[in-house]
Design a protein around this motif. Sequence first.
Motif, PDB file in Angstrom:
ATOM      1  N   ASP A  52       0.979  -1.201   0.089  1.00 47.38           N
ATOM      2  CA  ASP A  52      -0.016   0.065   0.005  1.00 47.38           C
ATOM      3  C   ASP A  52       0.886   1.172   0.105  1.00 47.38           C
ATOM      4  OD1 ASP A  52      -1.609   1.989   0.574  1.00 47.38           O
ATOM      5  OD2 ASP A  52      -2.857   0.914   2.034  1.00 47.38           O
ATOM      6  N   LEU A  53       0.675   1.969  -0.995  1.00 47.77           N
ATOM      7  CA  LEU A  53       1.849   3.017  -1.369  1.00 47.77           C
ATOM      8  C   LEU A  53       1.426   4.267  -0.744  1.00 47.77           C
ATOM      9  CD1 LEU A  53       2.933   2.718  -4.878  1.00 47.77           C
ATOM     10  CD2 LEU A  53       4.300   2.246  -2.952  1.00 47.77           C
ATOM     11  N   THR A  54       0.078   4.508  -0.344  1.00 47.84           N
ATOM     12  CA  THR A  54      -0.422   5.426   0.673  1.00 47.84           C
ATOM     13  C   THR A  54      -1.371   4.808   2.015  1.00 47.84           C
ATOM     14  OG1 THR A  54      -2.698   5.624  -0.713  1.00 47.84           O
ATOM     15  CG2 THR A  54      -0.904   7.071  -1.666  1.00 47.84           C
ATOM     16  N   SER A  55      -0.371   4.356   2.628  1.00 52.39           N
ATOM     17  CA  SER A  55      -1.004   3.932   3.736  1.00 52.39           C
ATOM     18  C   SER A  55      -1.982   4.503   4.733  1.00 52.39           C
ATOM     19  CB  SER A  55       0.190   3.114   4.803  1.00 52.39           C
ATOM     20  OG  SER A  55      -0.095   3.278   6.025  1.00 52.39           O
ATOM     21  N   GLY A  56      -1.639   5.704   5.078  1.00 53.92           N
ATOM     22  CA  GLY A  56      -2.600   6.349   5.690  1.00 53.92           C
ATOM     23  C   GLY A  56      -2.838   5.907   7.252  1.00 53.92           C
ATOM     24  N   PHE A  57      -4.024   5.687   7.446  1.00 54.92           N
ATOM     25  CA  PHE A  57      -4.279   5.060   9.033  1.00 54.92           C
ATOM     26  C   PHE A  57      -4.127   3.572   8.827  1.00 54.92           C
ATOM     27  CE2 PHE A  57      -7.462   4.472  12.709  1.00 54.92           C
ATOM     28  CZ  PHE A  57      -6.270   4.443  13.402  1.00 54.92           C
ATOM     29  N   VAL A  82       3.917   2.124   2.862  1.00 51.43           N
ATOM     30  CA  VAL A  82       4.659   3.216   2.543  1.00 51.43           C
ATOM     31  C   VAL A  82       3.761   4.391   3.034  1.00 51.43           C
ATOM     32  CG1 VAL A  82       5.685   4.725   0.869  1.00 51.43           C
ATOM     33  CG2 VAL A  82       5.663   2.261   0.710  1.00 51.43           C
ATOM     34  N   GLU A  83       4.183   5.544   3.941  1.00 54.15           N
ATOM     35  CA  GLU A  83       3.465   6.380   4.272  1.00 54.15           C
ATOM     36  C   GLU A  83       4.579   7.608   4.734  1.00 54.15           C
ATOM     37  OE1 GLU A  83       0.139   7.683   4.580  1.00 54.15           O
ATOM     38  OE2 GLU A  83       1.310   9.468   5.359  1.00 54.15           O
ATOM     39  N   GLN A  84       3.966   8.851   4.229  1.00 56.75           N
ATOM     40  CA  GLN A  84       5.035  10.070   4.143  1.00 56.75           C
ATOM     41  C   GLN A  84       4.926  10.592   5.365  1.00 56.75           C
ATOM     42  OE1 GLN A  84       3.813  12.773   0.982  1.00 56.75           O
ATOM     43  NE2 GLN A  84       1.855  13.232   1.995  1.00 56.75           N
ATOM     44  N   TYR A 109       9.195  -6.614  -6.928  1.00 47.25           N
ATOM     45  CA  TYR A 109       8.028  -6.861  -7.676  1.00 47.25           C
ATOM     46  C   TYR A 109       6.971  -7.331  -6.718  1.00 47.25           C
ATOM     47  CZ  TYR A 109       4.884  -8.142 -11.684  1.00 47.25           C
ATOM     48  OH  TYR A 109       4.055  -8.273 -12.367  1.00 47.25           O
ATOM     49  N   PHE A 110       5.538  -6.671  -7.017  1.00 48.35           N
ATOM     50  CA  PHE A 110       4.361  -7.019  -6.183  1.00 48.35           C
ATOM     51  C   PHE A 110       3.152  -7.663  -7.078  1.00 48.35           C
ATOM     52  CE2 PHE A 110       7.006  -3.559  -4.525  1.00 48.35           C
ATOM     53  CZ  PHE A 110       7.321  -3.763  -3.062  1.00 48.35           C
ATOM     54  N   ASN A 111       2.502  -8.530  -6.160  1.00 48.06           N
ATOM     55  CA  ASN A 111       1.201  -8.883  -6.810  1.00 48.06           C
ATOM     56  C   ASN A 111       0.334  -7.859  -7.057  1.00 48.06           C
ATOM     57  OD1 ASN A 111       2.466 -11.320  -5.128  1.00 48.06           O
ATOM     58  ND2 ASN A 111       1.808 -11.884  -7.174  1.00 48.06           N
ATOM     59  N   VAL A 112       0.059  -7.067  -6.026  1.00 49.14           N
ATOM     60  CA  VAL A 112      -0.953  -5.819  -5.850  1.00 49.14           C
ATOM     61  C   VAL A 112      -0.144  -4.770  -5.290  1.00 49.14           C
ATOM     62  CG1 VAL A 112      -2.948  -5.070  -5.090  1.00 49.14           C
ATOM     63  CG2 VAL A 112      -2.832  -7.422  -5.848  1.00 49.14           C
ATOM     64  N   VAL A 113      -0.358  -3.619  -6.103  1.00 45.89           N
ATOM     65  CA  VAL A 113       0.117  -2.258  -5.623  1.00 45.89           C
ATOM     66  C   VAL A 113      -1.192  -1.421  -5.230  1.00 45.89           C
ATOM     67  CG1 VAL A 113       1.083  -0.025  -5.987  1.00 45.89           C
ATOM     68  CG2 VAL A 113       2.304  -2.255  -6.858  1.00 45.89           C
ATOM     69  N   TYR A 114      -1.349  -1.049  -4.117  1.00 46.82           N
ATOM     70  CA  TYR A 114      -2.719  -0.516  -3.920  1.00 46.82           C
ATOM     71  C   TYR A 114      -2.327   1.021  -3.587  1.00 46.82           C
ATOM     72  CZ  TYR A 114      -7.235   0.912  -1.616  1.00 46.82           C
ATOM     73  OH  TYR A 114      -8.202   1.680  -1.240  1.00 46.82           O
ATOM     74  N   LEU A 115      -3.217   2.172  -4.143  1.00 46.19           N
ATOM     75  CA  LEU A 115      -3.362   3.551  -3.750  1.00 46.19           C
ATOM     76  C   LEU A 115      -4.467   3.848  -3.313  1.00 46.19           C
ATOM     77  CD1 LEU A 115      -1.040   3.101  -6.622  1.00 46.19           C
ATOM     78  CD2 LEU A 115      -0.439   5.125  -5.666  1.00 46.19           C
ATOM     79  N   ASP A 116      -4.497   4.826  -2.459  1.00 41.98           N
ATOM     80  CA  ASP A 116      -5.727   5.750  -1.985  1.00 41.98           C
ATOM     81  C   ASP A 116      -5.277   7.139  -1.818  1.00 41.98           C
ATOM     82  OD1 ASP A 116      -7.889   6.906  -0.928  1.00 41.98           O
ATOM     83  OD2 ASP A 116      -7.800   5.656   0.996  1.00 41.98           O
TER      84      ASP A 116
END
Length: 382
Positions: A93-98, A115-117, A153-160
Motif C-alpha cells: 500500500d503506497l498511501t497507507s494513511g491510517f 509506505v506513508e510520508q 515486484y508486487f502482486n498488488v500495488v494499492y493506492l488511495d
Amino acid sequence: MEKIILNQEIQNYINANLNTDLHSLLLKKSPFPEVSMQEIVQQIKGKQVAQKKFPFLLKDRIIFPPQLNLEQSSSEKTALYKSRILKGKKFIDLTSGFGIDAYYLSQNFDEITLVEQNSDLLEIVEHNWDILDKKAKFLNQKLEDFLNDNKAYFNVVYLDPARRDNNKNKVFLLEDLSPNIIEIQEELRLISDEVVIKLSPLIDLKYLVSVLKGIFRIEIIAVKNDVKEVVVFLSKENSENIICNCVNLESDESVFTFNWGDEENTAAEYSEPEKFIYIPNNSILKAGIFNLISQRFGLKKLHPNTHIYTSNEKVNDFPGRILEVEVIDAKQIKKKSQFNIISKNYPLKPEEIKRKYGLKDGGDQYLIFTQSKKGKIIIKSV
Ligand SMILES: C[S@@+](CC[C@H](N)C(=O)[O-])C[C@H]1O[C@@H](n2cnc3c(N)ncnc32)[C@H](O)[C@@H]1O
C-alpha cells in the motif's frame, strides 16, 4: 513512540468520557500534566469514529490519529469487500494513511509493505498493528522516492490518493490528487500484476477510462445506497474489455455486472408508468447505465432523462427500489398527508413540493414527482 497516552489512568479517563460533549471538554484543563486535553479529545474522537467506521479497532491500547486521518480512512465495510477480490504473495500500500485498507486488503497475502510520508501517522499504525498482531514492513517515505529505489515486484500495488488541497474543495481530476496517478501509472504497472486505486465517488468514469491505461475492472461501491468509492484496477497489458461491478453493501441487492461500452450499444424502450416502477440504486446511477438497465431487466423507461423504469410483471432481482404504483392527479393529494417525497427530473425539489401541497415527510407511502414522455406526472405507491 511516546505512549504516555496509554497510561491506565489516562485511558480510564478517555473511556469514561466517550459520550461527553467534546467542545466543552476542550475548554477544560487536562487532569494530567503530561498530556494536553487536545490529545485526550483526539483519542475520544477516534474511538467514537471507530464505533461506526472501523469497530475492529475498539480494543485496549489502540491509538487514534488526528481527525483528518480518520476522515481520510476507508471504512471497515468497504475495505472488507475489496479484500475479497485480492489475493497473492506480495502486497504493497503506497498511501497507507491510517492503514484501514491495508489491514483488510492484505489479508490474503504473505508479505505486506506499507509506505506513508507522514511519520507520526505511520508510527501510530505500526503501534496498532503490533497490538493486532499483524506483521508488515513500514516505510516512512514519499512513494516517489520508494519507486525510484525499488527493485521488488508486487502482486498488488494499492493506492488511495489524498486530496491535495486540505481545504476540502472537491477535486475530481487525477492531477489534483497526491500522488498524481497519471504521472506514475506506467511505473506502477511495471512493478506489479495489478494496480488497484481507490477514488472519490465524484470522479467521472469516462474521464477515468480516457486517462488511465490498462484498466480491466472498475468497482462502484455503495454502502446502504450511498456511493463511497470508485475502485479502478490496472494491469500491465492494455485490456480489450473493462468489467464493471455496481455494488450496494448492506442491502439484499445483488452485484450488477456489465462491460464498459455496453451502454453505448443499447437503446431503451419507453412507456407511461405501468403496475410497478423501479428506481435504480445509486451505484447503478453512478455507472450511467440507463439504457442497459432497461434492456437487461426487460423494463421500460419513463423518459430519456428520467431514470425510473416500469413493468406490469414484477422483476424481483432489480438492484434498487421497487414500488407498486398508480398515477394520480394533483387534486387527489390531501393536505397534511404523509409521504416520502421523491423528485426526479422534475422542476421542484422535495422541500418545495412539500410546501406547495402541505405534505408531511415520512411514513411508508411514496409520492414521486417526475416526467414521462407525455409530460409531468405524479406517481403514488399503493
Ligand atoms: C486517503 S489517505 C489513505 C487512507 C487509507 N487508505 C486508509 O484506509 O486508512 C492517503 C494517505 O496518502 C499519503 N500520501 C499522499 N501522497 C503521498 C506520497 N506522495 N507519498 C507517500 N504517502 C503519500 C497521505 O499522507 C495520506 O496519509
